[in-house]
Design a protein around this motif. Structure first.
Motif, mmCIF file in Angstrom:
data_model
loop_
_atom_site.group_PDB
_atom_site.id
_atom_site.type_symbol
_atom_site.label_atom_id
_atom_site.label_comp_id
_atom_site.label_asym_id
_atom_site.label_seq_id
_atom_site.Cartn_x
_atom_site.Cartn_y
_atom_site.Cartn_z
ATOM 1 N N SER A 1 0.839 -1.203 0.000
ATOM 2 C CA SER A 1 0.000 0.000 0.000
ATOM 3 C C SER A 1 0.869 1.247 0.000
ATOM 4 O O SER A 1 1.833 1.335 0.768
ATOM 5 N N TYR B 1 -5.196 -0.248 -7.262
ATOM 6 C CA TYR B 1 -4.931 1.079 -7.792
ATOM 7 C C TYR B 1 -5.144 1.017 -9.300
ATOM 8 O O TYR B 1 -4.482 0.208 -9.986
ATOM 9 N N ASN B 2 -6.065 1.827 -9.789
ATOM 10 C CA ASN B 2 -6.357 1.835 -11.223
ATOM 11 C C ASN B 2 -6.586 0.414 -11.757
ATOM 12 O O ASN B 2 -5.996 -0.004 -12.726
ATOM 13 N N ARG C 1 -10.416 -2.225 -1.906
ATOM 14 C CA ARG C 1 -10.864 -1.456 -3.071
ATOM 15 C C ARG C 1 -11.845 -0.361 -2.666
ATOM 16 O O ARG C 1 -12.671 -0.570 -1.783
ATOM 17 N N PRO D 1 -0.659 -2.685 -7.210
ATOM 18 C CA PRO D 1 0.327 -1.599 -7.247
ATOM 19 C C PRO D 1 1.526 -1.992 -8.113
ATOM 20 O O PRO D 1 1.916 -3.164 -8.135
ATOM 21 N N GLY E 1 -2.599 1.819 5.285
ATOM 22 C CA GLY E 1 -3.422 1.269 4.202
ATOM 23 C C GLY E 1 -4.334 0.168 4.730
ATOM 24 O O GLY E 1 -3.950 -0.579 5.639
#
Ligand SMILES: Cc1cc2nc3c(=O)[nH]c(=O)nc-3n(C[C@H](O)[C@H](O)[C@H](O)COP(=O)(O)O)c2cc1C
Length: 201
Positions: free
Chosen positions: A10, A97-98, A141, A102, A16
């Motif tokens: 994270s 992430y996206n 998420r 990561p 995180g």
């Protein structure tokens, strides 16, 4: 002595959600399995460099022909592989992430996936060489993605880990974390309940 390798990724470090869930799981695991040897890696605090031409070149150069710089690259990758080989249990913190893992975690996979060491190809196809280990993945998420095509983490990790021979994988989902206080609390409560179940198993 049993060994547990914990990999957090994270960008929020120990704050995180994925790290907090993974940390809580590991802490409780240690209580229930006294004597477990823990190796912990935070890939954001201590990043594994991206795979690039130079690194790949080092990994593909025969041992006796490597420059001192190339030897360092391979030694660092070897150390990551050794940690994984020696672990009986692997805990991965894998925030979304996206829509994917990561990039720090992807870099780690790029360094531990090594032909002839952690996987190999035979006439029958690919064979993972890291067998007999249990993996727990903690994936957090903002939205809801479990079972949807927008979940670029679960299928990827199942494929990637499976390719290395890590086929016994449990996922703990913390979803809806950006969807308001109630959804966030519910998402975290569900994850904690799943952790309890897994620890009791
Ligand atoms: C850069 C960034 C990208 C993100 N992308 C997504 C995304 O694609 N889908 C989603 O549902 N949540 C997304 N989120 C929300 C995170 O998944 C959520 O904050 C989660 O708690 C992150 O895990 P962590 O707290 O362990 O870092 C994103 C958050 C950040 C900071």
């Amino acid at each position: 002595m049993s060994k547990l390798l914990q990999i957090n990724s994270s960008v929020f470090g120990d704050q995180g959600v994925s790290s907090q869930l993974a940390n809580a799981f590991v802490q409780e695991w240690q209580t229930r399995h006294p004597g477990t040897q823990l190796v912990r890696r935070d890939l954001v605090a201590d990043p594994v460099p991206h795979l690039d031409g130079e690194r790949l070149g080092a990994l593909m150069t025969a041992e006796e022909e490597r420059s001192p710089e190339q030897q360092q690259v391979v030694a660092a990758a070897d150390a990551l592989i050794r940690e994984l080989q020696e672990a009986d249990t692997v805990v991965l913190g894998a925030p979304m992430y996206n829509f994917g893992i990561p990039s720090q975690l992807k870099s780690w996979f790029d360094m531990v996936a090594r032909a002839g060491v952690t996987f190999r190809y035979t006439e029958a196809g690919a064979e993972g060489l890291l067998t007999g280990k249990k993996v727990y993945v903690f994936t957090s998420r903002g939205g809801l993605h479990k079972g949807e095509s927008s979940d670029g983490i679960t299928p990827y990790l199942q494929t990637m880990l499976g390719f290395l021979g890590l086929t016994d994988v449990e996922f703990v989902f913390a979803e809806g974390l950006a969807m308001g206080d109630e959804a966030r609390e519910q998402g975290i409560a569900r994850a904690n309940a799943r952790i309890e179940e897994l620890l009791a198993a």
